[in-house]
Design an enzyme around this catalytic site. Structure first.
Site, PDB file in Angstrom:
ATOM      1  N   HIS A  88      -2.216   8.153   5.969  1.00 43.44           N
ATOM      2  CA  HIS A  88      -2.639   7.228   5.361  1.00 43.44           C
ATOM      3  C   HIS A  88      -3.481   6.345   6.171  1.00 43.44           C
ATOM      4  O   HIS A  88      -4.547   5.881   4.779  1.00 43.44           O
ATOM      5  CB  HIS A  88      -0.959   5.716   5.860  1.00 43.44           C
ATOM      6  CG  HIS A  88      -1.339   4.759   4.915  1.00 43.44           C
ATOM      7  ND1 HIS A  88      -1.356   4.866   3.958  1.00 43.44           N
ATOM      8  CD2 HIS A  88      -1.409   3.023   5.658  1.00 43.44           C
ATOM      9  CE1 HIS A  88      -1.504   3.211   3.398  1.00 43.44           C
ATOM     10  NE2 HIS A  88      -1.737   2.128   4.742  1.00 43.44           N
ATOM     11  N   LYS A 126      -9.111   8.342   2.996  1.00 45.75           N
ATOM     12  CA  LYS A 126      -9.706   7.098   2.392  1.00 45.75           C
ATOM     13  C   LYS A 126     -11.356   6.653   3.335  1.00 45.75           C
ATOM     14  O   LYS A 126     -11.872   5.375   2.444  1.00 45.75           O
ATOM     15  CB  LYS A 126      -8.962   6.131   3.832  1.00 45.75           C
ATOM     16  CG  LYS A 126      -7.585   5.670   2.701  1.00 45.75           C
ATOM     17  CD  LYS A 126      -6.644   4.943   3.257  1.00 45.75           C
ATOM     18  CE  LYS A 126      -5.720   4.223   3.012  1.00 45.75           C
ATOM     19  NZ  LYS A 126      -4.425   5.926   2.672  1.00 45.75           N
ATOM     20  N   GLU A 184      -0.300   5.972  12.912  1.00 49.76           N
ATOM     21  CA  GLU A 184       0.122   6.788  12.812  1.00 49.76           C
ATOM     22  C   GLU A 184       0.234   7.919  13.530  1.00 49.76           C
ATOM     23  O   GLU A 184       1.161   9.087  13.676  1.00 49.76           O
ATOM     24  CB  GLU A 184      -0.258   6.921  11.455  1.00 49.76           C
ATOM     25  CG  GLU A 184      -0.306   7.674  10.306  1.00 49.76           C
ATOM     26  CD  GLU A 184      -0.960   7.993   9.086  1.00 49.76           C
ATOM     27  OE1 GLU A 184      -0.729   8.780   8.335  1.00 49.76           O
ATOM     28  OE2 GLU A 184      -2.176   7.285   8.725  1.00 49.76           O
ATOM     29  N   CYS A 208       0.562  -1.367   0.097  1.00 47.33           N
ATOM     30  CA  CYS A 208      -0.396  -0.115   0.056  1.00 47.33           C
ATOM     31  C   CYS A 208       0.593   1.575  -0.078  1.00 47.33           C
ATOM     32  O   CYS A 208       0.266   2.174   0.435  1.00 47.33           O
ATOM     33  CB  CYS A 208      -0.501   0.061   1.116  1.00 47.33           C
ATOM     34  SG  CYS A 208      -2.042  -1.256   1.128  1.00 47.33           S
ATOM     35  N   PHE A 225       2.394  -3.247   3.792  1.00 51.31           N
ATOM     36  CA  PHE A 225       2.541  -4.812   4.577  1.00 51.31           C
ATOM     37  C   PHE A 225       3.992  -4.908   3.892  1.00 51.31           C
ATOM     38  O   PHE A 225       4.205  -4.895   2.975  1.00 51.31           O
ATOM     39  CB  PHE A 225       1.612  -5.860   3.623  1.00 51.31           C
ATOM     40  CG  PHE A 225       0.088  -5.698   4.492  1.00 51.31           C
ATOM     41  CD1 PHE A 225      -0.339  -5.177   5.369  1.00 51.31           C
ATOM     42  CD2 PHE A 225      -0.671  -6.896   4.188  1.00 51.31           C
ATOM     43  CE1 PHE A 225      -1.823  -4.931   5.931  1.00 51.31           C
ATOM     44  CE2 PHE A 225      -1.999  -7.027   4.032  1.00 51.31           C
ATOM     45  CZ  PHE A 225      -2.579  -6.116   5.916  1.00 51.31           C
ATOM     46  N   HIS A 285      -9.833   2.292   0.712  1.00 50.00           N
ATOM     47  CA  HIS A 285      -8.423   1.874   0.874  1.00 50.00           C
ATOM     48  C   HIS A 285      -7.629   1.614  -1.222  1.00 50.00           C
ATOM     49  O   HIS A 285      -7.922   0.548  -1.293  1.00 50.00           O
ATOM     50  CB  HIS A 285      -8.588   1.388   1.256  1.00 50.00           C
ATOM     51  CG  HIS A 285      -6.242   1.086   1.434  1.00 50.00           C
ATOM     52  ND1 HIS A 285      -5.613   1.721   0.559  1.00 50.00           N
ATOM     53  CD2 HIS A 285      -5.903   1.030   2.293  1.00 50.00           C
ATOM     54  CE1 HIS A 285      -4.129   1.454   1.161  1.00 50.00           C
ATOM     55  NE2 HIS A 285      -4.259   0.523   2.084  1.00 50.00           N
TER      56      HIS A 285
END
Length: 413
Positions: free
Chosen positions: A303, A335, A314, A163, A401, A340
């Site tokens: 994010h 998002k 975050e 991502c 990831f 996403h």
């Protein structure tokens, strides 16, 4: 020789909010969700517990010719659509092909092509597989098609970092120009993974929201009731250019990409490091690269995927990375409206950051009914927020990831 300054001269996108950048940006400023119930029987047929996603607002088949859709996986289709808009928006710059690059990422690649081909082998035999199957399923296929679209010969690259891929592609495009390899680079990310298998796999990880009764309200970053991310699809593409090249042709400049920060967690293959140290360091490196401090930053496009654990990590990393300066920094979690886009997320959210800085308007975060009290951030909720005048910096965060962390710092033009 001085390192070239890199500017953004063109924007292109196709997203759950709109088929181009103006409609997508308008949808974001309006606080509109692009998430809806899927019109298929996947849930019943495959026992998939999630029945919604952020599908394209304008199907690729409505934009591309039939012969184009037949030879490209949807991931490449989306990238080409966004590239055509970005290239036209930049004024179709005249540049020697050997000085023109392409960097387009996908986190997953041609999953539709791959799995459809396997179904064909099982059901109809190997002889019925399409001859273009391999070029279509390759994760570098979008980069290849974009390089064909614009005639880029300085290099066509496809960094894959889950991502964070779209943001890393833009970072690599910046480095191509800074290093002298290219004068212009078409860069961004794309994803087309709204397919039963990825949905089933993400659901099995308990990564997806299961708010089937409220699709538009399912992506709720920083809300106390957040329960997972919402799958989205689409592409975001920017045209990067050396400031010297842009000035020589009188190009309109949206913003400067002044800083790049990239780190890796080396913690786990899926969950982020709970300390958020890698995320914090990526932001610090981006600001250091830009030659600015937290005092210059006015906006962060986070994010913020709407997962119970990730959002908090975050938010704390932003607070530590900016210190007391975080008090005057507005945070947007877009998002909440787009879902996403996986490998396309970092690129689309870079576009949102570019426009926020240019138009001095931070887009809202929707669906936050009860803010998580433990998160010390100034979240823009429900309606846009005006940003300060003068010289300002915005930051886009993208994490993936595998422990990939990318932060891009952008300065007003």
């Amino acid at each position: 020789m001085a390192t070239p300054t890199v500017v953004v001269t063109g924007l292109g996108a196709t997203t759950p909010l709109g088929g181009d950048v103006p409609s997508t940006w308008a949808g974001a400023l309006a606080g509109r969700s692009g998430v809806r119930t899927l019109e298929n029987d996947w849930s019943e047929r495959y026992e998939i517990p999630v029945t919604f996603a952020g599908q394209l607002a304008v199907p690729a088949a409505d934009v591309l010719a039939r012969n184009e859709t037949r030879k490209m996986d949807p991931s490449a289709q989306y990238a080409v659509i966004a590239t055509r808009e970005a290239w036209a928006d930049a004024g179709a710059p005249e540049v020697e092909p050997e000085r023109l690059g392409a960097v387009v990422s996908s986190g997953i690649g041609g999953v539709w092509t791959l799995l459809d081909a396997w179904d064909t082998v099982k059901e109809r035999g190997a002889r019925r597989v399409m001859p273009l199957t391999v070029p279509m399923l390759m994760p570098n296929s979008p980069a290849g098609y974009v390089s064909l679209e614009v005639g880029a010969r300085a290099g066509a690259h496809a960094p894959v970092s889950a991502c964070a891929s779209g943001a890393e592609a833009i970072a690599m495009g910046v480095e191509m120009i800074r290093s002298g390899r290219a004068d212009v680079v078409v860069a961004g990310g794309t994803e087309a993974a709204i397919h039963p298998m990825p949905l089933a796999a993400f659901a099995k990880m308990q990564a997806l929201s299961t708010r089937n009764d409220d699709p538009a309200g399912a992506s709720r970053p920083y809300d106390t009731t957040r329960d997972g991310f919402v799958m989205g699809e689409g592409a975001g593409i920017v045209v990067l250019e050396s400031a010297e090249h842009a000035a020589a042709r009188g190009a309109r400049v949206y913003a400067e990409i002044c800083g790049v920060g990239m780190t890796s967690d080396a913690y786990a293959i899926a969950p982020p490091d709970p300390t958020g140290a890698g995320q914090e360091r990526a932001m610090r490196l981006a600001l250091e690269d830009a030659g600015v401090t937290g005092r210059d930053v006015v906006h962060v496009n986070a994010h913020a995927t709407s997962t119970p654990v990730g959002d908090g990590i975050e938010a704390a990393a932003i607070r530590r990375g900016l210190g007391s300066d975080a008090d005057h920094v507005t945070i947007s979690a877009t998002k909440s409206m787009t879902g996403h886009l996986l490998g396309g997320a970092g690129a689309l959210e870079t576009i949102f950051t570019v426009l926020a800085i240019k138009e001095r308007t931070a887009p809202p975060t929707i669906n936050v009914t009860e803010m998580d009290a433990d998160l010390e951030i100034d979240l823009v909720r429900d309606t846009p927020r005006e940003l300060p005048s003068g010289d300002v910096v915005g930051v886009n965060n993208a994490f993936g990831f595998g422990g990939h962390n990318v932060a891009l710092a952008l300065r007003n033009a």
